[in-house]
Design a protein around this motif. Sequence first.
Motif, PDB file in Angstrom:
ATOM      1  N   ALA A  46       0.691  -1.362   0.011  1.00 42.92           N
ATOM      2  CA  ALA A  46      -0.028   0.094  -0.042  1.00 42.92           C
ATOM      3  C   ALA A  46       0.980   1.250   0.096  1.00 42.92           C
ATOM      4  O   ALA A  46       0.476   2.183  -0.859  1.00 42.92           O
ATOM      5  N   ARG A  47       1.907   0.989   0.807  1.00 45.35           N
ATOM      6  CA  ARG A  47       2.906   2.345   0.786  1.00 45.35           C
ATOM      7  C   ARG A  47       3.567   2.636  -0.527  1.00 45.35           C
ATOM      8  O   ARG A  47       3.675   3.909  -1.063  1.00 45.35           O
ATOM      9  N   ALA A  48       3.832   1.609  -1.169  1.00 45.82           N
ATOM     10  CA  ALA A  48       4.576   1.821  -2.469  1.00 45.82           C
ATOM     11  C   ALA A  48       3.468   2.261  -3.479  1.00 45.82           C
ATOM     12  O   ALA A  48       3.789   3.142  -4.457  1.00 45.82           O
ATOM     13  N   LEU A  49       2.297   1.671  -3.503  1.00 45.98           N
ATOM     14  CA  LEU A  49       1.298   2.255  -4.373  1.00 45.98           C
ATOM     15  C   LEU A  49       1.009   3.677  -4.142  1.00 45.98           C
ATOM     16  O   LEU A  49       0.674   4.562  -5.072  1.00 45.98           O
ATOM     17  N   ALA A  50       0.814   4.166  -2.777  1.00 50.29           N
ATOM     18  CA  ALA A  50       0.749   5.605  -2.593  1.00 50.29           C
ATOM     19  C   ALA A  50       1.788   6.424  -3.229  1.00 50.29           C
ATOM     20  O   ALA A  50       1.532   7.467  -3.450  1.00 50.29           O
ATOM     21  N   ARG A  51       3.084   5.852  -3.214  1.00 47.57           N
ATOM     22  CA  ARG A  51       4.147   6.718  -3.731  1.00 47.57           C
ATOM     23  C   ARG A  51       4.127   6.575  -5.239  1.00 47.57           C
ATOM     24  O   ARG A  51       4.322   7.690  -6.013  1.00 47.57           O
ATOM     25  N   HIS A  52       3.743   5.456  -5.961  1.00 43.35           N
ATOM     26  CA  HIS A  52       4.142   5.468  -7.263  1.00 43.35           C
ATOM     27  C   HIS A  52       2.851   5.383  -8.206  1.00 43.35           C
ATOM     28  O   HIS A  52       2.594   5.488  -9.573  1.00 43.35           O
ATOM     29  N   ALA A  53       1.850   5.224  -7.411  1.00 35.70           N
ATOM     30  CA  ALA A  53       0.276   5.269  -8.221  1.00 35.70           C
ATOM     31  C   ALA A  53      -0.737   5.962  -7.134  1.00 35.70           C
ATOM     32  O   ALA A  53      -1.789   5.077  -6.933  1.00 35.70           O
ATOM     33  N   PRO A  54      -0.539   7.065  -6.890  1.00 34.87           N
ATOM     34  CA  PRO A  54      -1.398   7.550  -5.931  1.00 34.87           C
ATOM     35  C   PRO A  54      -2.836   7.851  -6.590  1.00 34.87           C
ATOM     36  O   PRO A  54      -3.737   8.071  -5.622  1.00 34.87           O
ATOM     37  N   GLU A  55      -2.993   7.636  -7.848  1.00 34.10           N
ATOM     38  CA  GLU A  55      -4.433   7.809  -8.124  1.00 34.10           C
ATOM     39  C   GLU A  55      -5.127   6.449  -8.045  1.00 34.10           C
ATOM     40  O   GLU A  55      -6.347   6.640  -8.437  1.00 34.10           O
ATOM     41  N   VAL A  56      -4.228   5.474  -7.962  1.00 24.05           N
ATOM     42  CA  VAL A  56      -5.020   4.074  -8.283  1.00 24.05           C
ATOM     43  C   VAL A  56      -5.789   3.877  -6.823  1.00 24.05           C
ATOM     44  O   VAL A  56      -5.110   3.673  -5.730  1.00 24.05           O
ATOM     45  N   PRO A  57      -7.218   3.466  -7.128  1.00 17.23           N
ATOM     46  CA  PRO A  57      -7.815   3.046  -5.578  1.00 17.23           C
ATOM     47  C   PRO A  57      -7.278   2.001  -4.913  1.00 17.23           C
ATOM     48  O   PRO A  57      -6.843   0.917  -5.679  1.00 17.23           O
ATOM     49  N   VAL A  58      -7.139   1.869  -3.743  1.00 18.88           N
ATOM     50  CA  VAL A  58      -6.575   0.619  -2.930  1.00 18.88           C
ATOM     51  C   VAL A  58      -7.389   0.194  -1.800  1.00 18.88           C
ATOM     52  O   VAL A  58      -8.030   1.112  -1.156  1.00 18.88           O
ATOM     53  N   ILE A  59      -7.964  -1.020  -1.833  1.00 19.13           N
ATOM     54  CA  ILE A  59      -8.931  -1.617  -0.890  1.00 19.13           C
ATOM     55  C   ILE A  59      -8.043  -2.425   0.060  1.00 19.13           C
ATOM     56  O   ILE A  59      -7.252  -3.356  -0.760  1.00 19.13           O
ATOM     57  N   ASP A  60      -8.097  -2.086   1.196  1.00 19.72           N
ATOM     58  CA  ASP A  60      -7.376  -2.962   2.192  1.00 19.72           C
ATOM     59  C   ASP A  60      -8.081  -4.036   2.923  1.00 19.72           C
ATOM     60  O   ASP A  60      -9.242  -3.590   3.469  1.00 19.72           O
ATOM     61  N   VAL A  61      -8.131  -5.110   2.627  1.00 18.23           N
ATOM     62  CA  VAL A  61      -8.842  -6.260   3.233  1.00 18.23           C
ATOM     63  C   VAL A  61      -8.148  -6.941   4.439  1.00 18.23           C
ATOM     64  O   VAL A  61      -7.193  -7.686   4.386  1.00 18.23           O
ATOM     65  N   ALA A  62      -8.360  -6.412   5.598  1.00 19.41           N
ATOM     66  CA  ALA A  62      -7.678  -6.888   6.899  1.00 19.41           C
ATOM     67  C   ALA A  62      -7.997  -8.160   7.440  1.00 19.41           C
ATOM     68  O   ALA A  62      -7.175  -8.583   8.230  1.00 19.41           O
ATOM     69  N   THR A  63      -9.002  -8.585   7.230  1.00 19.20           N
ATOM     70  CA  THR A  63      -9.401  -9.964   7.770  1.00 19.20           C
ATOM     71  C   THR A  63      -8.890 -11.068   7.227  1.00 19.20           C
ATOM     72  O   THR A  63      -8.099 -11.149   6.047  1.00 19.20           O
ATOM     73  N   THR A  64      -8.341 -12.046   7.990  1.00 20.45           N
ATOM     74  CA  THR A  64      -7.633 -13.178   7.645  1.00 20.45           C
ATOM     75  C   THR A  64      -8.546 -14.479   7.841  1.00 20.45           C
ATOM     76  O   THR A  64      -7.866 -15.711   7.775  1.00 20.45           O
ATOM     77  N   ASP A  65      -9.784 -14.336   7.855  1.00 18.32           N
ATOM     78  CA  ASP A  65     -10.444 -15.474   8.356  1.00 18.32           C
ATOM     79  C   ASP A  65     -10.857 -16.165   7.137  1.00 18.32           C
ATOM     80  O   ASP A  65     -10.607 -15.603   5.721  1.00 18.32           O
ATOM     81  N   THR A  66     -11.957 -17.242   6.887  1.00 18.17           N
ATOM     82  CA  THR A  66     -12.112 -17.855   5.554  1.00 18.17           C
ATOM     83  C   THR A  66     -12.748 -17.108   4.666  1.00 18.17           C
ATOM     84  O   THR A  66     -13.087 -17.585   3.427  1.00 18.17           O
ATOM     85  N   GLU A  67     -13.514 -16.207   5.012  1.00 18.43           N
ATOM     86  CA  GLU A  67     -14.345 -15.275   3.843  1.00 18.43           C
ATOM     87  C   GLU A  67     -13.510 -14.118   3.494  1.00 18.43           C
ATOM     88  O   GLU A  67     -14.105 -13.330   2.855  1.00 18.43           O
ATOM     89  N   ALA A  68     -12.211 -14.204   3.735  1.00 19.75           N
ATOM     90  CA  ALA A  68     -11.333 -13.033   3.229  1.00 19.75           C
ATOM     91  C   ALA A  68     -11.296 -13.062   1.840  1.00 19.75           C
ATOM     92  O   ALA A  68     -11.387 -11.751   1.174  1.00 19.75           O
ATOM     93  N   MET A  69     -11.139 -14.281   1.196  1.00 23.04           N
ATOM     94  CA  MET A  69     -11.141 -14.053  -0.317  1.00 23.04           C
ATOM     95  C   MET A  69     -12.306 -13.608  -1.187  1.00 23.04           C
ATOM     96  O   MET A  69     -12.596 -13.213  -1.925  1.00 23.04           O
ATOM     97  N   ASP A  70     -13.525 -13.988  -0.381  1.00 22.70           N
ATOM     98  CA  ASP A  70     -14.888 -13.659  -0.905  1.00 22.70           C
ATOM     99  C   ASP A  70     -14.943 -12.129  -0.748  1.00 22.70           C
ATOM    100  O   ASP A  70     -15.494 -11.366  -1.960  1.00 22.70           O
ATOM    101  N   LEU A  71     -14.457 -11.557   0.198  1.00 25.70           N
ATOM    102  CA  LEU A  71     -14.597  -9.905   0.292  1.00 25.70           C
ATOM    103  C   LEU A  71     -13.421  -9.523  -0.758  1.00 25.70           C
ATOM    104  O   LEU A  71     -13.851  -8.523  -1.310  1.00 25.70           O
TER     105      LEU A  71
END
Length: 504
Positions: free
Chosen positions: A431-456
């Motif tokens: 995410a930090r690298a994206l903020a530096r090199h592609a600040p206009e690109v939308p970034v979604i952070d998926v913090a969960t690590t449970d079994t539903e993470a990939m569906d999200l």
Amino acid sequence: MTGASAGTARSARLADLTHRDADWSGLRVVVAGLGVSGFAAADSLLEHGARVRVVDAVAPEPGSDSMLAQRAQVLDVLGAQLLLGDGAPEALPGPAEEIDLVVTSPGWPPHQPLLAAAAEAGIPIWGDVELAWRMRPSQGGAPWLLVTGTNGKTTTVQMLTAMLQAAGLRAASGGNVGTPVIELVQDPQPFDAIAVELSSFQLHWTHSLRPLAAACLNIAPDHIDWHGSLAAYSADKGKVFSGAEAACVYNVEDPATRRLVEEADVVEGCRAIGFTLGTPQPSMLGVVEEVLADRAFVEDRQQSAAELATLADVQGEAPTLAPHLVANALAAAALARACGVPPIAVREGLRAWQPEPHRIAHVASCDGVQWVDDSKATNPHAARASLLAHEHVVWVAGGLLKGADVEELVAAAAPRLRAAVLLGRDREQIARALARHAPEVPVIDVATTDTEAMDLVVRHAGALARPGDVVLLAPAAASMDMFDNYGARGDAFAAAVDRYVQEG
């Protein structure tokens, strides 16, 4: 016996162990690790009369029918001494003068306590591949064709094996992925050629390999935590060329691989053979218009070339052709040609080759969006090749970066990114690298690590994608923070995509 005299006797004994018919009886060996390669090594040593102790930090549960338990039971029946469980690998299992050799599984780093103690005591350490080389037949052993590199090893080895088989040779592949090579060299029916995939870990513990030909596909930062530095990692990769007899194959677009060839100690007459995505010069393989061309293994390299295949032969039924697959095909062709394979067999081998799961695998198409699983892209170099193969990408990334830097990857991919969806332990670094090199690109952070993470993750990616885009799982990181392995991660992605598409 003093330590010095023990070391002299040990060295003399091991120097004679250059083939399976040598006198292995009574050799006192510690095998480090009870995984696939450790088990194969211990089994082979016991078969040849060695006295084997197997050490691993993991012990099977009482009454368990796990693969680990089955391996332990077999080795116990064969007469091995098993030292398993917490603390077992923290020291040598006995006095140093009572150990002739340590054979280590590739994942054990040099600083691991048992291996460090062995090195300190002057006990030789071999990897499973070194042991396999020394257990070849005394006469008529199959030539080895070696492949290493940060990325593309498995694909190249599989392409190479298909070419060898298309030429009518009895050929097989093994090593880093698939069958332990020690099993191949002891097959009752001899092979005509063996394609061996070697990781930097395996190469670190090799000492005497003499391949017919070898290739290093590329060098990029990876496993720095294991090797300690990029220089040490590169040096271990370069060992693939040591003792090569016919050809050292390097990547023209990656000068580091050429330097490794130049520094290698090879057999007199061994040739440096380049592969390139551009027009090949003499002693190279490359691409002329849409043809894979050979200007290395033809009589008049200055004036002529042999047509090996077309780009369509490499692409097969895939919706797109990634440039790195063409590079892999050229490297495989160079090794095959060094082994005497004719051009028609190169073509037929490429047509017969099928990519492994989770390597730029097409998962689904829906509403003009392609969903692609490249979970095998477990480092930035592999992810970069995957990302640059597509024009507009919603990037799914993250996991364990293993000390790797993602700055160059993100900077190169930025113009192609529609959006990024991040998961896994080291997602913030991406995410930090994206903020530096592609600040206009939308970034979604998926913090969960449970079994539903990939569906999200998939729901977010689907919402961000537009017709013509590719939603690409190319994590640039290892998977073990959330999944058993990269295959499990890819399976979770594919299953989540299937549910998403079915929901409409």
